[in-house]
Design an enzyme around this catalytic site. Structure first.
Site, PDB file in Angstrom:
ATOM      1  N   ASP A 157       0.851  -1.187   0.000  1.00  0.00           N
ATOM      2  CA  ASP A 157       0.000   0.000   0.000  1.00  0.00           C
ATOM      3  C   ASP A 157       0.888   1.238   0.000  1.00  0.00           C
ATOM      4  OD1 ASP A 157      -2.033  -1.803   0.214  1.00  0.00           O
ATOM      5  OD2 ASP A 157      -2.698  -1.191   2.211  1.00  0.00           O
ATOM      6  N   ASP A 171     -15.379  -3.878  -1.460  1.00  0.00           N
ATOM      7  CA  ASP A 171     -14.954  -3.641  -0.084  1.00  0.00           C
ATOM      8  C   ASP A 171     -16.220  -3.563   0.757  1.00  0.00           C
ATOM      9  OD1 ASP A 171     -12.416  -3.369  -1.168  1.00  0.00           O
ATOM     10  OD2 ASP A 171     -12.568  -1.196  -1.310  1.00  0.00           O
TER      11      ASP A 171
END
EC number: 5.3.1.16
Length: 240
Positions: free
Chosen positions: A8, A129
Site C-alpha cells: 500500500d 470492499d
C-alpha cells in the site's frame, strides 16, 4: 491458489492501515521499490499494489513509483486506488500494469465498469470492499445499503472475470479472513475470487485455498513475520 503480497502506497512510502483507517497508518518500508524487489526475489509471482493517495484523490498519484516497482520486481502487478475513468485505465495499462482494479466506481458508476470490461476483459478486476456485508465506497469512508453478494452477482452479469473481496472489519487486524463470507461468495458466483483482509497465518492461507478460491492477498502478516514468503510459495504450490 495465487497469493499476492500487498504493498500500500502513501506519500511515496509502503504503509499498512488498520481497518482502512488513514489515521492509523504505519510505515513498513520507506522504499516501496526495494520492497517489491524483495518480495519477488523471495518467490512472489504477482504483486497487489494499492495507491492510497489515489483512492483519496480519485486519480492515479503514484504511477511513476509503481512503474519502478514493476521494473524492479519483474513480476506482474495489479493496481487499485482512485481509478475512475477509461483514460486512467488506459494510462495504467499502457504503462505496463498487468491488471487494474476498479473499486468504488464499480458501485457508483456500473456503466464505467461494464465499458472497461468490454474493452479490456481480464485486465480488469472489480473490487468489493464491505463492512458487515454491506459495500463501502470512497476509500472505505462511506457504507452503502448494497449487499456484497448482490454486487458480486451484478459484476458477474457484466462479465467481470475477477473480484477482489475485502472485509474492511478484518483488514490489518490479523484476526483471520472471513471464511463464511468467502464461502458464500464462492457459491453465489462462478468467477475468480481473491480474498483480502485479516490473513494472519499460513493456516489462514490454507483455509482460503481449501475453499477453492483463485487467490488471496497477504499484507500485515507478511510485514510482521506471521507469514513468510516461503509459506506463500509452499501454499501456492500445494494448491495446484
Amino acid at each position: 491458489m495465487q497469493i499476492f503480497p500487498a504493498i500500500d502506497l502513501k506519500n511515496g512510502q509502503c504503509v499498512r492501515l488498520f481497518q482502512g483507517d488513514f489515521s492509523k497508518k504505519i510505515i513498513v518500508n520507506e522504499d516501496p521499490i526495494a520492497q517489491a524487489k524483495s518480495f519477488a526475489k523471495s518467490g512472489a509471482t504477482y504483486l497487489h499494489i494499492v495507491d492510497l493517495d489515489g483512492a483519496l484523490e480519485g486519480r492515479p498519484v503514484n504511477l511513476e513509483i509503481i512503474q519502478q516497482m514493476k521494473k524492479a520486481a519483474k513480476v506482474p502487478v495489479q493496481v487499485g486506488g482512485g481509478i475512475r475513468s477509461m483514460a486512467q485505465i488506459d494510462y495504467y495499462l499502457q504503462s505496463g500494469i498487468d491488471r487494474v482494479i476498479i473499486g468504488s466506481a464499480a458501485l457508483t458508476d456500473p456503466d464505467f465498469l461494464q465499458a472497461a470490461v468490454k474493452k479490456y476483459g481480464s485486465k480488469i478486476a472489480a473490487g468489493i470492499d464491505a463492512k458487515n456485508g454491506f459495500v463501502a465506497t470512497s476509500g472505505w469512508l462511506n457504507i452503502s445499503q448494497v449487499s456484497f453478494l448482490d454486487l458480486a452477482k451484478q459484476m458477474e452479469a457484466m462479465d467481470v472475470e475477477t473480484i477482489i473481496y475485502t472485509d474492511i472489519s478484518r483488514d490489518g487486524t490479523l484476526t483471520g479472513p472471513n471464511l463464511e463470507q468467502m464461502a458464500a461468495l464462492q457459491k453465489h458466483v462462478t468467477i475468480n475470487l481473491i480474498a483480502s483482509g485479516g490473513v494472519s497465518s499460513r493456516a489462514d492461507l490454507e483455509a482460503l485455498s481449501e475453499l477453492g478460491l483463485y487467490g488471496a492477498i497477504a499484507g500485515k502478516a507478511l510485514y510482521n513475520g506471521n507469514i513468510s514468503m516461503s509459506d506463500i510459495v509452499e501454499v501456492e504450490q500445494s494448491a495446484y
